[in-house]
Design an enzyme around this catalytic site. Structure first.
Site, PDB file in Angstrom:
ATOM      1  N   GLY A  35       1.000  24.091  13.200  1.00 19.51           N
ATOM      2  CA  GLY A  35      -0.252  23.968  12.439  1.00 19.51           C
ATOM      3  C   GLY A  35      -0.081  23.055  11.244  1.00 19.51           C
ATOM      4  O   GLY A  35       1.022  22.838  10.744  1.00 19.51           O
TER       5      GLY A  35
ATOM      6  N   GLY B  69      -2.111  22.116   7.564  1.00 13.56           N
ATOM      7  CA  GLY B  69      -3.214  22.374   6.643  1.00 13.56           C
ATOM      8  C   GLY B  69      -3.367  21.219   5.688  1.00 13.56           C
ATOM      9  O   GLY B  69      -2.797  20.144   5.905  1.00 13.56           O
TER      10      GLY B  69
ATOM     11  N   SER C   3      -2.245  20.914   2.769  1.00 15.27           N
ATOM     12  CA  SER C   3      -1.063  20.568   1.979  1.00 15.27           C
ATOM     13  C   SER C   3       0.227  21.029   2.630  1.00 15.27           C
ATOM     14  O   SER C   3       1.276  20.953   2.030  1.00 15.27           O
ATOM     15  CB  SER C   3      -1.192  21.247   0.613  1.00 15.27           C
ATOM     16  OG  SER C   3      -1.403  22.639   0.809  1.00 15.27           O
ATOM     17  N   ALA C   4       0.126  21.528   3.833  1.00 17.23           N
ATOM     18  CA  ALA C   4       1.327  22.111   4.425  1.00 17.23           C
ATOM     19  C   ALA C   4       1.388  21.892   5.925  1.00 17.23           C
ATOM     20  O   ALA C   4       0.374  21.675   6.581  1.00 17.23           O
ATOM     21  CB  ALA C   4       1.345  23.608   4.145  1.00 17.23           C
TER      22      ALA C   4
ATOM     23  N   VAL D  58       3.052  23.884   9.237  1.00 16.80           N
ATOM     24  CA  VAL D  58       3.629  25.185   9.600  1.00 16.80           C
ATOM     25  C   VAL D  58       4.450  25.011  10.881  1.00 16.80           C
ATOM     26  O   VAL D  58       4.012  24.356  11.825  1.00 16.80           O
ATOM     27  CB  VAL D  58       2.515  26.233   9.792  1.00 16.80           C
ATOM     28  CG1 VAL D  58       3.104  27.586  10.150  1.00 16.80           C
ATOM     29  CG2 VAL D  58       1.667  26.353   8.529  1.00 16.80           C
TER      30      VAL D  58
ATOM     31  N   LYS E 292       6.186  27.838   6.536  1.00 14.15           N
ATOM     32  CA  LYS E 292       5.144  26.937   6.026  1.00 14.15           C
ATOM     33  C   LYS E 292       5.812  26.013   5.016  1.00 14.15           C
ATOM     34  O   LYS E 292       6.308  26.467   3.979  1.00 14.15           O
ATOM     35  CB  LYS E 292       4.039  27.769   5.375  1.00 14.15           C
ATOM     36  CG  LYS E 292       2.876  26.963   4.871  1.00 14.15           C
ATOM     37  CD  LYS E 292       1.733  27.879   4.469  1.00 14.15           C
ATOM     38  CE  LYS E 292       0.581  27.099   3.866  1.00 14.15           C
ATOM     39  NZ  LYS E 292      -0.576  27.939   3.582  1.00 14.15           N
TER      40      LYS E 292
ATOM     41  N   ASP F  29     -10.921  31.878   0.318  1.00 14.81           N
ATOM     42  CA  ASP F  29     -10.898  30.879   1.393  1.00 14.81           C
ATOM     43  C   ASP F  29     -10.946  31.561   2.757  1.00 14.81           C
ATOM     44  O   ASP F  29     -10.202  31.213   3.669  1.00 14.81           O
ATOM     45  CB  ASP F  29      -9.653  29.996   1.254  1.00 14.81           C
ATOM     46  CG  ASP F  29      -9.850  28.625   1.897  1.00 14.81           C
ATOM     47  OD1 ASP F  29     -11.003  28.293   2.233  1.00 14.81           O
ATOM     48  OD2 ASP F  29      -8.862  27.898   2.068  1.00 14.81           O
TER      49      ASP F  29
HETATM   50  N1  LIG Z   1       2.227  32.480  10.317  1.00 13.01           N
HETATM   51  C1  LIG Z   1       1.711  31.582  11.108  1.00 13.01           C
HETATM   52  N2  LIG Z   1       1.927  31.637  12.419  1.00 13.01           N
HETATM   53  C2  LIG Z   1       1.404  30.730  13.249  1.00 13.01           C
HETATM   54  N3  LIG Z   1       0.607  29.717  12.865  1.00 13.01           N
HETATM   55  C3  LIG Z   1       0.351  29.617  11.555  1.00 13.01           C
HETATM   56  C4  LIG Z   1       0.880  30.531  10.619  1.00 13.01           C
HETATM   57  N4  LIG Z   1       0.420  30.187   9.405  1.00 13.01           N
HETATM   58  C5  LIG Z   1      -0.352  29.111   9.579  1.00 13.01           C
HETATM   59  N5  LIG Z   1      -0.412  28.752  10.869  1.00 13.01           N
HETATM   60  C6  LIG Z   1      -1.149  27.625  11.436  1.00 13.01           C
HETATM   61  O1  LIG Z   1      -1.071  26.530  10.537  1.00 13.01           O
HETATM   62  C7  LIG Z   1      -2.378  26.125  10.120  1.00 13.01           C
HETATM   63  C8  LIG Z   1      -2.333  25.678   8.677  1.00 13.01           C
HETATM   64  O2  LIG Z   1      -1.847  26.720   7.874  1.00 13.01           O
HETATM   65  P1  LIG Z   1      -2.491  27.087   6.473  1.00 13.01           P
HETATM   66  O3  LIG Z   1      -3.933  27.350   6.665  1.00 13.01           O
HETATM   67  O4  LIG Z   1      -1.711  28.160   5.859  1.00 13.01           O
HETATM   68  O5  LIG Z   1      -2.261  25.727   5.718  1.00 13.01           O
HETATM   69  P2  LIG Z   1      -3.067  25.191   4.454  1.00 13.01           P
HETATM   70  O6  LIG Z   1      -2.477  23.903   4.029  1.00 13.01           O
HETATM   71  O7  LIG Z   1      -3.134  26.270   3.458  1.00 13.01           O
HETATM   72  O8  LIG Z   1      -4.468  24.958   5.135  1.00 13.01           O
HETATM   73  P3  LIG Z   1      -5.922  24.938   4.536  1.00 13.01           P
HETATM   74  O9  LIG Z   1      -5.797  24.864   3.064  1.00 13.01           O
HETATM   75  O10 LIG Z   1      -6.499  23.746   5.173  1.00 13.01           O
HETATM   76  O11 LIG Z   1      -6.571  26.197   5.013  1.00 13.01           O
HETATM   77  C9  LIG Z   1      -3.254  27.349  10.340  1.00 13.01           C
HETATM   78  O12 LIG Z   1      -4.588  26.992  10.547  1.00 13.01           O
HETATM   79  C10 LIG Z   1      -2.644  27.977  11.563  1.00 13.01           C
HETATM   80  O13 LIG Z   1      -3.161  27.384  12.739  1.00 13.01           O
END
Ligand SMILES: Nc1ncnc2c1ncn2[C@@H]1O[C@H](COP(=O)(O)OP(=O)(O)OP(=O)(O)O)[C@@H](O)[C@H]1O
Length: 869
Positions: free
Chosen positions: A150, A152, A154-155, A157, A172, A266
């Site tokens: 995944g 996001g 800023s990250a 995963v 992450k 969020d």
């Molecule tokens: N523990 C996990 N197990 C499996 N997939 C995960 C996990 N955590 C996150 N993901 C996948 O990674 C994607 C991005 O993670 P996350 O939403 O935490 O990132 P982010 O940068 O905070 O995203 P945003 O701010 O756009 O919501 C998620 O939409 C999900 O599909």
């Protein structure tokens, strides 16, 4: 008091650590070091006390790792091992007499602790159901990153292997360089995650910094997010029973968060993760906030945080503040997202989403396509999506709603969705490929669409005018009143929103001036909390020109959405209309005059015209290149529509296509430079525009001025010519009247002009004679008519009198006849009774008839006929 269930003991331990305790001293105390995370998340902690990024590093790493445990004497004394052993699963299993806990490889875990000197704490309860404690190392060497699962904002995963336990986890990796303005959020996310202890909340096992990234280790949710699942297999959303299960679990997580004084801020399908066993967990605590925080943290409750489509109106309208009810709104939007496959307004740019959320009625499940959903589901959604936050139910209350009472356990409903799906990492790869393909297609399509539009345009106008350039000029001068009104309205709303409603603490994410990076900044509106936690959308920093530029860019979409806007109902409705299909060709802008109205394209038509398009493209290019600068500035081919990464504009702004426009290209087509009247300047005209930019400014101003004034001048000219025609008519009729009146007025002076008198006199005499003849004729006719009228009247009166006389005369006859018939009645008694009655009623009847006939006589005397006899 901000109190986490598993933070109680830590708090007791840190009681003697004051905020002033120098970090260096904290490091030296093993328990303190182990509890730094907890300490920093406690209300007394203030990020201002430490430096960033040092704070971040300290917050997320355990400083004890810098020295081996064995090297410190207090560690031996305060070793956690006996503690761990005491609560070890084996021990607990013995206590409970359950064999289950023994299955967990605790021995290895403890051995790992023995072997791994860097193993720091972390006392983590294995969810509310159990009390198994696991310790995860903060050494990156212990983790093997396997697949990306995944991405996001800023990250990234990863699915990873935690080597000591041979356990699959998720890591992450948050790029600290990329989000250097949001270190506070990152710190908070890591802390919050480590403090969570609920089966429906993704818990952070541990976190540490690796080079320029922060690694947060957490349980691996094998099916990814529900948004991801929808994208892969359920583009139109889930069945109601599945939605019920997912939402119920999410609501439990929210209830837990709210009870502990936290707002998630969020909530959306992209942050609801699913496990292969059907377990549902809420994740992503990047913007989570504590409700009971004071000072700077408290101020952040007035900040503009979240993802626009899911954002509650009160969050968008900073100043009044908001609370955990903002999560209930987002929860309602998430319900719609799960039901339709996309959130309401998801296809609009963030600014428009803000306006629509503020101005439109709340979205709901009110449309034809929503008929399949139950009443209780619809009701539940409408309860969440109430603009007045005080009227929204709490998570606790909502859980008691019949919709959730009847929800199936996720292990039954959600699990059924996951059958036959490839592993998450393969899906992610496939999705990435698809996204890349779509992006390439989109880029191609944009030029194709333009050419196609041009062909349509050319075809439409060629029937009556072959001078294309001339037509273009004309068309560019037609002002679309409706659009202008619409634009004005929207712009006004936006201006009000910014000038009047946005308080000083509304912030903008970036410290750069808005204009510097408009596209990305607009797109990243969701991530707009500043490093200090205060609002960043500072009013005085938000230059009006910038706003106008945003509006300009935004208005490019207006054409795209013109049709959809009609159903702009809240609902998602509206606009929330169906998600755009992958290959769906973007609709052409509507044009006023029918010959200029290009038809809406469909896929087959598009394919069919590809050849034609290719042929004509070269011709068109040659044609376009011949355009001079001024023309290009004013017109250009039909509207160039913006590119978007995904048909489903899905989640928060992300780097992949999982989200509403990822790059500036996705938001605003670089080609679509400007809208002029009903046309936009497109790529083909960019050169020309450049050329025009090179022209002296005055020239541009003049041409601009001319382009603005021309329609008005044309209108004026048109009006003037029609007025001229009217005037001419009026003059003509007036002249005729004048001649007549001059004749009349000149009559008395005729005697003084003997030379013309003869002629005029003759004419007058003739006219008089004619008039006299006509008059006498009329008189004769009037007399005739009067005679006729009198005769008719007389006749009528005679008739009436006759009729009346007949009537009166007939009465005795009627009486006699009736009497005769009475006498024929056998019984004498009856005869007598009837006679009496007749004698009694006859005068009454005669009187009534008499009156009626008198009343009717003057009007209908001739038609009155008393045919009683
Ligand atoms: N523990 C996990 N197990 C499996 N997939 C995960 C996990 N955590 C996150 N993901 C996948 O990674 C994607 C991005 O993670 P996350 O939403 O935490 O990132 P982010 O940068 O905070 O995203 P945003 O701010 O756009 O919501 C998620 O939409 C999900 O599909």
């Amino acid at each position: 008091m901000h109190c986490w269930p598993n933070a109680g003991s830590s708090k007791r331990k840190i009681r003697y650590i004051t905020a002033e305790t120098p970090p260096g001293r904290l490091d030296r105390h093993p328990i303190h070091s182990a509890r730094i995370d907890t300490y920093q998340s406690s209300p007394s902690y203030s990020p201002q006390q430490s430096r960033v990024p040092e704070v971040l590093v300290r917050a997320v790493t355990s400083p004890i790792m810098s020295r081996p445990h064995s090297a410190r004497w207090p560690y031996r004394f305060l070793s956690l091992r006996p503690f761990i052993s005491f609560f070890s699963p084996t021990f607990l299993a013995k206590l409970k007499g359950s064999g289950k806990a023994a299955e967990i490889p605790r021995e290895r875990e403890i051995e790992g602790a023995k072997e791994e000197p860097q193993l720091v704490e972390t006392m983590m309860k294995g969810g509310s159901g159990g009390s198994a404690k696991k310790a995860y190392s903060v050494s990156p060497a212990d983790y093997r990153l396997l697949d990306e699962v995944g991405q996001g904002a800023s990250a990234t995963v990863y699915r990873a292997m935690y080597i000591p336990f041979n356990e699959i986890v998720a890591v992450k990796c948050m790029d600290l360089d990329r989000c250097n303005s949001n270190l506070d959020d990152i710190r908070r996310e890591a802390q919050t995650m480590s403090l969570m202890d609920h089966p429906n909340v993704v818990k952070g096992y541990c976190s540490f910094v690796v080079e320029h990234t922060l690694w947060v280790v957490m349980p691996f949710m094998a099916e990814g997010s529900s948004l991801h699942l929808m994208k892969v297999a359920y583009p139109n959303g889930f069945e109601e029973h599945v939605i019920g299960s997912i939402l119920k679990e999410t609501l439990k997580a929210l209830e837990y968060l709210h009870k502990h004084g936290s707002i998630h801020r969020d909530v959306k399908a992209g942050n609801i993760l699913l496990d292969s066993s059907g377990v549902v967990k809420l994740s992503d605590f990047g913007v989570t906030a504590g409700m009971f925080d004071k000072g700077d943290r408290q101020r952040s409750r007035n900040t503009f945080v979240g993802t626009p489509c899911w954002m509650a109106p009160e969050v968008m309208q900073p100043g009044g503040g908001y609370d955990f009810k903002a999560d209930i709104w987002s929860f309602g939007i998430t319900a719609l997202e799960l039901a339709h496959g996309h959130a309401p307004f998801s296809k609009y740019p963030p600014m428009k989403v803000l306006l629509m959320t503020l101005q439109n009625a709340p979205p709901g499940l009110d449309y034809d396509r929503d008929r399949k959903f139950s009443k209780s589901f619809k009701e539940m959604v409408s309860m969440c999506l109430v603009k007045d936050q005080t009227k929204r139910p709490t998570a606790e209350k909502l859980l008691k709603h019949p919709f959730f009472k009847n929800a199936k356990p996720p292990e039954l409903s959600v699990k059924s969705l996951l059958a036959d799906l490839p592993p998450l990492w393969d899906r992610v790869k496939a999705l990435e490929l698809k996204d890349a393909e779509q992006l390439a297609l989109k880029k191609m399509a944009s030029s194709e669409q333009e050419a196609l539009s041009m062909i349509e345009y050319q075809r439409a106008v060629s029937a009556w005018n072959f001078d294309l350039e001339d037509l273009k000029i004309q068309a560019s001068l037609i002002v679309d009143d409706e659009n202008i009104a619409d634009a004005k309205e929207d712009d006004e709303g936006l201006r009000n929103f910014i000038n009047n409603e946005a308080p000083s603490n509304v912030g903008y994410t970036s410290e750069k001036p808005l204009a510097a990076d408009k596209n990305s900044d607009i797109q990243n509106l969701g991530d707009i909390e500043g490093p200090d936690g205060s609002g960043l959308f500072k009013k005085n920093e938000f230059l009006e020109t910038d706003v106008l530029e945003i509006i300009n860019q935004d208005s490019i979409y207006r054409y795209d959405n013109m049709k959809l806007n009609n159903d702009s109902d809240p609902s998602t409705s509206t606009h929330d209309a169906e998600p755009r299909q992958e290959n769906e060709v973007v609709k052409e802008p509507q044009m006023c005059s029918s010959p200029l109205r290009p038809s809406v394209q469909n896929n087959s038509a598009k394919r069919g015209r590809n050849l034609e398009r290719a042929e004509s493209e070269s011709q068109l290019r040659a044609e376009r290149s011949s355009c001079d600068a001024q023309k290009a500035a004013n017109i250009c081919g039909p509207l160039m529509l913006p590119n978007r990464a995904s048909a489903n504009s899905l989640s928060a702004p992300t780097l992949s296509s999982i989200g509403y426009g990822d790059s500036p290209e996705d938001k605003f087509s670089s080609n679509a430079v400007q809208i002029k009247g009903r046309f936009s300047v497109t790529s083909e005209n960019v050169d020309a525009v450049k050329l025009s930019n090179e022209l002296p400014k005055e020239n541009i101003n003049i041409s601009l001025l001319a382009s603005i004034l021309m329609p008005h001048l044309q209108n004026l000219a048109r009006q003037t010519s029609s007025q001229q025609v009217l005037l001419t008519d009026l003059l003509n009729s007036m002249q005729q009247n004048d001649i007549l009146s001059s004749f009349q007025t000149e009559i008395p002076s005729q005697k003084s002009k003997p030379e013309v008198d003869v002629l005029i006199k003759a004419e007058i005499t003739e006219r008089e004679r004619l008039l006299l003849v006509k008059f006498s004729e009329l008189q004769a006719r009037t007399i005739n008519l009067t005679d006729e009228l009198t005769a008719a009247r007389l006749k009528n009166i005679q008739n009436s009198i006759y009729n009346y006389t007949v009537f009166l005369l007939s009465q005795p006859i009627v009486f006699i006849k009736l009497s005769k018939s009475i006498t024929s009645v056998s019984s004498w008694k009856t005869q007598r009774e009837v006679s009496y009655r007749l004698a009694l009623f006859f005068p009454v009847f005669s009187l009534i008839f008499h009156n009626i006939s008198l009343l009717c006589l003057p009007f209908k005397s001739s038609s009155l006929s008393f045919t009683f006899i």
